[in-house]
Design an enzyme around this catalytic site. Sequence first.
Site, PDB file in Angstrom:
ATOM      1  N   LYS A   1      47.760  37.966  64.979  1.00  0.00           N
ATOM      2  CA  LYS A   1      48.669  39.030  64.528  1.00  0.00           C
ATOM      3  C   LYS A   1      48.096  40.317  65.086  1.00  0.00           C
ATOM      4  O   LYS A   1      46.981  40.314  65.621  1.00  0.00           O
ATOM      5  CB  LYS A   1      48.730  39.096  63.002  1.00  0.00           C
ATOM      6  N   ARG A   2      48.828  41.440  64.987  1.00  0.00           N
ATOM      7  CA  ARG A   2      48.255  42.700  65.449  1.00  0.00           C
ATOM      8  C   ARG A   2      46.929  42.962  64.731  1.00  0.00           C
ATOM      9  O   ARG A   2      46.751  42.584  63.570  1.00  0.00           O
ATOM     10  CB  ARG A   2      49.236  43.855  65.183  1.00  0.00           C
TER      11      ARG A   2
ATOM     12  N   HIS B   1      60.283  48.584  56.500  1.00  0.00           N
ATOM     13  CA  HIS B   1      59.336  47.548  56.910  1.00  0.00           C
ATOM     14  C   HIS B   1      57.903  47.798  56.488  1.00  0.00           C
ATOM     15  O   HIS B   1      57.026  47.017  56.852  1.00  0.00           O
ATOM     16  CB  HIS B   1      59.349  47.390  58.433  1.00  0.00           C
TER      17      HIS B   1
ATOM     18  N   LYS C   1      55.925  30.860  60.399  1.00  0.00           N
ATOM     19  CA  LYS C   1      55.869  29.968  61.573  1.00  0.00           C
ATOM     20  C   LYS C   1      54.818  28.890  61.361  1.00  0.00           C
ATOM     21  O   LYS C   1      55.044  27.714  61.656  1.00  0.00           O
ATOM     22  CB  LYS C   1      55.530  30.773  62.834  1.00  0.00           C
TER      23      LYS C   1
ATOM     24  N   THR D   1      55.628  37.333  59.082  1.00  0.00           N
ATOM     25  CA  THR D   1      56.492  36.254  59.552  1.00  0.00           C
ATOM     26  C   THR D   1      55.661  35.194  60.264  1.00  0.00           C
ATOM     27  O   THR D   1      56.082  34.036  60.339  1.00  0.00           O
ATOM     28  CB  THR D   1      57.580  36.770  60.520  1.00  0.00           C
TER      29      THR D   1
ATOM     30  N   LYS E   1      45.143  44.055  57.740  1.00  0.00           N
ATOM     31  CA  LYS E   1      45.260  42.603  57.940  1.00  0.00           C
ATOM     32  C   LYS E   1      43.902  41.899  57.819  1.00  0.00           C
ATOM     33  O   LYS E   1      43.829  40.679  57.748  1.00  0.00           O
ATOM     34  CB  LYS E   1      45.913  42.320  59.288  1.00  0.00           C
TER      35      LYS E   1
HETATM   36  C1  LIG Z   1      55.377  36.305  64.581  1.00  0.00           C
HETATM   37  C2  LIG Z   1      54.676  37.239  65.476  1.00  0.00           C
HETATM   38  C3  LIG Z   1      54.078  38.399  64.966  1.00  0.00           C
HETATM   39  C4  LIG Z   1      54.060  38.735  63.482  1.00  0.00           C
HETATM   40  O1  LIG Z   1      52.895  38.173  62.926  1.00  0.00           O
HETATM   41  P1  LIG Z   1      52.383  38.597  61.455  1.00  0.00           P
HETATM   42  O2  LIG Z   1      51.309  37.597  61.188  1.00  0.00           O
HETATM   43  O3  LIG Z   1      53.542  38.441  60.538  1.00  0.00           O
HETATM   44  O4  LIG Z   1      51.873  39.976  61.558  1.00  0.00           O
HETATM   45  C5  LIG Z   1      53.433  39.238  65.839  1.00  0.00           C
HETATM   46  N1  LIG Z   1      53.388  38.979  67.162  1.00  0.00           N
HETATM   47  C6  LIG Z   1      53.930  37.866  67.682  1.00  0.00           C
HETATM   48  C7  LIG Z   1      53.814  37.625  69.147  1.00  0.00           C
HETATM   49  C8  LIG Z   1      54.604  36.968  66.871  1.00  0.00           C
HETATM   50  O5  LIG Z   1      55.170  35.875  67.408  1.00  0.00           O
END
Ligand SMILES: *Cc1c(COP(=O)(O)O)cnc(C)c1O
Length: 826
Positions: A562-563, A371, A674, A670, A568
């Site tokens: 995101k985190r 990952h 979304k 991911t 990022k």
């Molecule tokens: C989808 C999701 C992530 C992943 O987000 P990235 O932008 O791909 O880092 C992290 N936390 C939550 C709560 C999510 O739903």
Amino acid sequence: MQKTLDSAVSSAPETDDVLLGSLSHELRRHLLFTLGRDEIDSDPGYCFRAAAITIRDRISRDWRRTRELLASSDTRHVNYLSLEFLLGRSLNNAIQNMDLDEPMRKALHRFGVQLEEVLDKEHDAGLGNGGLGRLAACFLDSCANLQLPVSGYGIRYEYGMFHQLIDGGRQVEAPDHWLRDGNPWEIERPEDTKRIRLYGRTERYVDDQGKPHSRWVESYDILAVPYDMPIPGYRNGTVNTLRLWKATATDAFDLGEFNAGSYTESVAQKNNAEQISMVLYPNDASENGKELRLKQQYFLVSASLQDVLANWVERHGEDFSEFGKKNCFQLNDTHPACAVPELMRLLMDEHQLEWDEAWKITTQCMAYTNHTLLPEALERWSVSLFGQLLPRVLEIIFEINQRFIAEVAEKFPNEPELLKRVSLIEEGHTPHIRMAYLSIVGSFSVNGVAQLHTDLLKSGLFADFDRIWPDKINNKTNGVTQRRWLSHCNPALRDLMNETIGRRWESDLEQISALAPLADDADFRKRWREVKNANKERLSKYVKQHTGVDFAPTMLFDVQVKRIHEYKRQLMNVLHVIHLYDRILRGETAGMVPRCVLIGGKAAPGYHIAKMIVKLINNVAGVINNDPRAHDLLRLVFFPNYRVSAMEIICPGTELSEQISTAGKEASGTGNMKFMMNGALTIGTLDGANIEIREKAGEENFFLFGLNAAEAQETRKSYDPNAIIAADPAIARVMELLEGGRFHESEPGVFGELISGLRSPQDQWLTIADLRSFIDAQDRVAKTYQDPDTWDRMSILNTAHSGWFSSDRTIQQYADEIWRVKPLTA
Ligand SMILES: *Cc1c(COP(=O)(O)O)cnc(C)c1O
């Protein structure tokens, strides 16, 4: 009443009225008897529990049938091993999958509560950090949708991902005791309890036939008790299982202590054992090498493998000849990598197989998903710590390594450097075990999670292994489930689509491409825009409720959630916001589009720089939101406690999705998928799955900026951010505002490290290198937004081309190319 109750437990189809009657009856029964309420009242918390138990009862028939089908079938069974399952809430998903939305809504209405109010009472199951844990949850959903024989195995953490509070602009962590009010979805299965060994030592002995063996003695044992959660498929009668293990003490107390009169101390020792499943480690993309974490990993792996072996022995006795063909273990990153030596140990020490036989089986059924490319995230365990905790497992790892190195030496003679490079043991002052290498050597498949990521694995991190086994490394681009991330979280858009293109996309997302021609239909665009505006209203209320800040739905909603991590580049996002603020202060607002910028995400508690980024976002937001000159053009908010249930409101209301990582650092992402499904346009780098998103959406429907991965690597050789700043007046002014103290008047110097990082030639994340290109791309965003027809057209095309990013597609590829399993239907 009796009649309707009967119909609820029989499998005869129910008419609408009968269904409503029986749901009402079941809700009432659970409120009065299961939950012991004195009267029917409309407390939404109790209504949630009654509704969840009602739905769970209705799931259990299909759940039992799926288990029986699985137990009696002779097909391969897949076990998805993961330290994280970021499930979020389950009730709405279960209601929708069981097709009970309308009747449940009406039944609750009879008790005087709204379905939404009730859904909102469920605690998120936050048993994961971010993308990796959420991926595991989407995968389980897709496996159930595709009726595949796949079970999840994880840990039942008492405390999930911490709750993030903001105090004085800084992140404060609070414990997440998500089980406080009970978990209506889980079923405890004490009869399947397993015993786990820790510590002790190994001993050599010779068996009756004179063969030498090793065994693990004087271990400290604990118990793993399983709790099962149902994973319902989408209206297909399949209910798969997620089995989560809780650690408890064995009943056999230390007799010595017992006799010495330390009964109470001895009982109190139970706490020690229960620690193992107490709390989720909150590090995303970095490891901290704590012993308790290794215990968690081994605990999950040993309990799950013993479980699968016990089921096998029940059906086949001690004949393991077919075990490797009939089982598969998918390792979600290296966290469960101990599965390789542990399966060896169980087969040899508990089931008397020879090494060669056991190794053949192990390498037939293990598969590993990588990952990350970040070096700080690659797991390594010190040999001495590992040997103390898991002496027998270490012995097996040493032997795996010895045999592997001998094999490589034979295949590639005269390459001593190669042998050193691929050794599972990193030599040095304190030798370490390389868990990624252990996973590769023990697995028949190694996959990356986006095409770029896989290409970089093959050419970089795992190049030696790609040479040794040219066909082992493969790609499986991530996906997300369109049920949760479109259908359930965006009902208005779902209804619009169902009305125009039908509803087949809910279980076959490629069908969504039928939307594409409608991008040119002005009436359809108008309705599309109305839905987006309604979702912006909903998000705006949510933001107001949790931050007090007004987000005006007439403005562009620009979102990065995101985190929080340097790679990022939330910091670059803030620099752009400061640039917009600078333009406002200077009166250079021609061509600017009014924007609301939302940033949210958790920082690992020990990640100092990430926490400073959170503080900076909050401080900049405080200045901008309180400056009347900015009021009509710019607002910024840090949204606290970002989690699955927050994303379910955020992504439908987003117009611009920020996917701005330094190229070559984000394995896939991911969140980007979304947002795309929900019609947001992406501003992004050529990183992770962004590349595939841009390919599918069309480059004219994506705001691209920045260096690509190869250019980023090249830039690092002679990076001079100070020269870039000096040569670009707008960027220089951003740095002046940042360094001049406007955003930290009461705390001089707090952002010193962030600033020196940006200005450092060593800055890995190349923020200043990409800033000009980012600002220019944001100008293109603004220009496009001023033409609503063009924007909405692009928005529709993004949704229409998101079919590839369904986790159903991803899982179909795992099933066809790695697991080789077919649907299990009655
Ligand atoms: C989808 C999701 C992530 C992943 O987000 P990235 O932008 O791909 O880092 C992290 N936390 C939550 C709560 C999510 O739903």
